[in-house]
Scaffold this motif. Structure first.
Motif, mmCIF file in Angstrom:
data_model
loop_
_atom_site.group_PDB
_atom_site.id
_atom_site.type_symbol
_atom_site.label_atom_id
_atom_site.label_comp_id
_atom_site.label_asym_id
_atom_site.label_seq_id
_atom_site.Cartn_x
_atom_site.Cartn_y
_atom_site.Cartn_z
ATOM 1 N N LYS A 57 0.847 -1.191 0.000
ATOM 2 C CA LYS A 57 0.000 0.000 0.000
ATOM 3 C C LYS A 57 0.887 1.247 0.000
ATOM 4 O O LYS A 57 1.807 1.358 0.817
ATOM 5 C CB LYS A 57 -0.915 0.015 1.227
ATOM 6 N N PRO A 58 0.632 2.200 -0.904
ATOM 7 C CA PRO A 58 1.462 3.411 -0.930
ATOM 8 C C PRO A 58 1.306 4.225 0.351
ATOM 9 O O PRO A 58 0.202 4.394 0.859
ATOM 10 C CB PRO A 58 0.936 4.184 -2.146
ATOM 11 N N ASN A 59 2.431 4.709 0.874
ATOM 12 C CA ASN A 59 2.443 5.515 2.094
ATOM 13 C C ASN A 59 2.357 6.988 1.704
ATOM 14 O O ASN A 59 3.347 7.596 1.288
ATOM 15 C CB ASN A 59 3.719 5.243 2.887
ATOM 16 N N LEU A 60 1.167 7.571 1.830
ATOM 17 C CA LEU A 60 0.957 8.938 1.375
ATOM 18 C C LEU A 60 1.744 9.953 2.194
ATOM 19 O O LEU A 60 2.218 10.962 1.663
ATOM 20 C CB LEU A 60 -0.533 9.274 1.405
ATOM 21 N N PHE A 61 1.881 9.716 3.483
ATOM 22 C CA PHE A 61 2.621 10.651 4.335
ATOM 23 C C PHE A 61 4.089 10.715 3.917
ATOM 24 O O PHE A 61 4.688 11.782 3.820
ATOM 25 C CB PHE A 61 2.497 10.240 5.805
ATOM 26 N N SER A 62 4.672 9.548 3.654
ATOM 27 C CA SER A 62 6.061 9.501 3.214
ATOM 28 C C SER A 62 6.213 10.137 1.840
ATOM 29 O O SER A 62 7.156 10.907 1.594
ATOM 30 C CB SER A 62 6.545 8.050 3.194
ATOM 31 N N LEU A 63 5.285 9.824 0.939
ATOM 32 C CA LEU A 63 5.354 10.378 -0.413
ATOM 33 C C LEU A 63 5.182 11.892 -0.417
ATOM 34 O O LEU A 63 5.770 12.593 -1.253
ATOM 35 C CB LEU A 63 4.279 9.734 -1.298
#
Length: 532
Positions: free
Chosen positions: A446-452
């Motif tokens: 699952k993509p980590n939006l906070f990191s991105l």
């Protein structure tokens, strides 16, 4: 660890399952009873036993950017909503690109799948197949069932008094192929799902008269949504999904009704759903309102009685002469090659953990792929299921204790509304993005939006506010695809490439520039509130 895997069916889920097995070093053997791949998407002029059947004019209800495999976009020159012939070509391209054909045994029917005598120790299965009248048996470490749920027609004739006296023709929508048979006939279509509505609209072009009977009504939407964008690229975003799920169900229901009625007032057309609290799948049809307003299709309530050459509708005493009745009454599903002690289907659903694994088996070596009805495309759903399954088969991912799985299965069956977000009313229905994210989380994809947001803010904002395209599922984790980022950032380019076939010079507007500036400020404020 499972090594040899039997896959039943070479449709969209079966192909994804083969690829996922190969990626994880497993040895898949796919058994396909027909002479070609494609499953539902392979049109034939005749109905084949045990295989889904479609009519000549079928076009995808989910646009190409939302319904592709997560690491294999549709060709750029394909239309946004893909006709079945081109969809089949896409599946063949996918099979050739990843060398899947060598794993498929065509014209091979799976007759029986049973536990081996030492199943308690090994978790292995005996698979009996038949080809050209000859039966063979083989032992596999695991089985992935990819037969879908659109093969067994549901034809409740007992619910239609007098049907046995009807002298005209009647059949299930599964048998329908071309509208020519309706020429100059008086046609009644029973059931207002996507197939029933399509058939009624097609019949209206050649028939003398067409009636569309519905018990509960339905929301009808066009593939062409806000500002001409594909409907699912507007509706299926992480932002929209989070927003809907944070609101009480009555408010979401009101917002959905308001949106649906923005195209046309469903009440004025006799279509408004009787139960607006629970969401049923919307009907995708671009022509129905036009057919109704021009008198080509007449919406009617449920059937009270069928007579020799006519029908009587509820609440309308007048008899309507009818020549042909089409029952678009849906499907049931079953697994005839499996014993009920393995998978038992009751009330349109089975006791499957995450809609995949039989919760009671001591070994997770049998998985059902694609028996689910998300409000989204089946291709990325089945593919994500398969990605998780193969890692469970390899022992990389572990399932929770049996008691926990059974408890979750029972909770899903009860389908108790949470009071927030959309309320799904039918068995197998689920929230597309929420469900996909559950599986992606299990395999750390699952993509980590906070990191991105810190490392690649443009990508993070596109993922959150833009359409939840399948490429998002390949940004990280096992099966990571290096082309995923570019595919996400260019998804609208591919969408418009096939519609902008005539270049139009647009003059710049000061008002438009101001509006963009205000929109940017609003976007920044939303980011601040959501992420900080």
């Amino acid at each position: 660890m499972a090594k040899r895997v039997a896959i039943v069916g070479a449709g969209v889920s079966g192909l994804a399952s083969i690829k996922c097995c190969l990626e994880e070093g497993l040895e898949p053997t796919c058994f396909e009873r027909s002479d070609d791949l494609g499953g539902l998407w392979r049109f034939t002029d005749h109905v084949e036993e045990g295989r889904a059947s479609l009519y000549k004019s079928v076009v995808s209800n989910s646009c190409k950017e939302m319904s592709c495999y997560s690491d294999f976009p549709f060709p750029e020159d394909y239309p946004n909503y893909v006709p079945n012939s081109q969809f089949l070509e896409y599946l063949k391209m996918y099979a050739n690109r990843f060398n899947l054909l060598e794993c498929i045994q065509f014209k091979t029917k799976v007759c029986k799948v049973t536990k081996c005598p030492d199943f308690t120790a090994t978790g292995q299965w005996e698979v009996v197949t038949q080809r050209e009248g000859k039966q063979e048996s083989a032992i596999f470490d695991a089985v992935m069932v990819c037969t879908g749920f659109l093969t067994n027609q549901y034809l409740p004739l007992d619910s239609f008094p007098g049907i046995n006296t009807f002298k005209g023709q009647y059949f299930h929508s599964r048998q329908y192929k071309h509208p020519d048979m309706f020429k100059d006939k008086r046609v009644l279509v029973i059931g207002m799902g996507n197939s029933g509505t399509d058939i009624a609209v097609e019949a209206s072009h050649v028939a003398k008269k067409v009636f569309l009977s519905t018990t509960g009504g339905a929301w009808v939407i066009s593939r062409v949504f806000d500002s001409g964008y594909p409907w699912d690229m507007v509706f299926m975003t992480r932002f929209q999904n989070m927003f809907r799920n944070s609101l009480p169900t009555p408010i979401v229901t009101w917002l959905i009704a308001r949106k649906m009625n923005s195209w046309f007032n469903h009440a004025n057309y006799g279509l408004v759903p009787e139960d607006r609290t629970q969401l049923r799948e919307p009907v995708l049809n671009d022509e129905l309102p036009g057919c109704i307003i021009t008198g080509k299709v007449l919406i009617k309530p449920s059937i009270k009685e069928v007579k020799e050459n006519s029908v009587v509708f509820n609440n309308t005493p007048k008899e309507e002469p009818i020549d042909i009745i089409v029952f678009a009454t849906g499907y049931t599903f079953a697994f005839p090659f499996l014993d009920e002690t393995v998978v038992k289907v009751e009330s349109g659903q089975a006791s499957l953990y995450k809609y995949i694994f039989p919760a009671h088996l001591p070994h997770p070596t049998l998985a059902v792929i694609g028996v689910i009805k998300p409000l989204g495309s089946m291709i990325p759903t089945g593919e994500t299921q398969a990605r998780w399954v193969v890692r469970v088969l390899k022992g990389i991912n572990k399932l929770p204790p049996q008691s926990v799985m059974i408890e979750e299965v029972n909770a899903r069956k009860e389908n108790k509304p949470s009071g927030f977000g959309l309320c799904y009313c039918k068995a197998l229905q689920t929230d597309y993005i929420t469900y996909i994210d559950e599986l992606l989380t299990s395999i750390n994809a699952k993509p980590n939006l906070f990191s991105l947001l810190l490392t690649d803010p443009r990508l993070a904002l596109t993922i959150f506010f833009g359409p939840c395209t399948p490429y998002q599922f390949r940004l990280t984790g096992p099966g990571k695809w290096k082309g995923a980022r570019n595919a996400i950032l260019t998804q609208w380019d591919r969408t418009f490439k096939v519609t902008k076939t005539r270049i139009v010079q647009e003059s710049p507007s000061p008002f438009a520039s101001l509006l963009k500036l205000l929109s940017l400020l609003a976007l920044l404020m939303a980011i601040f509130l959501i992420f900080l």
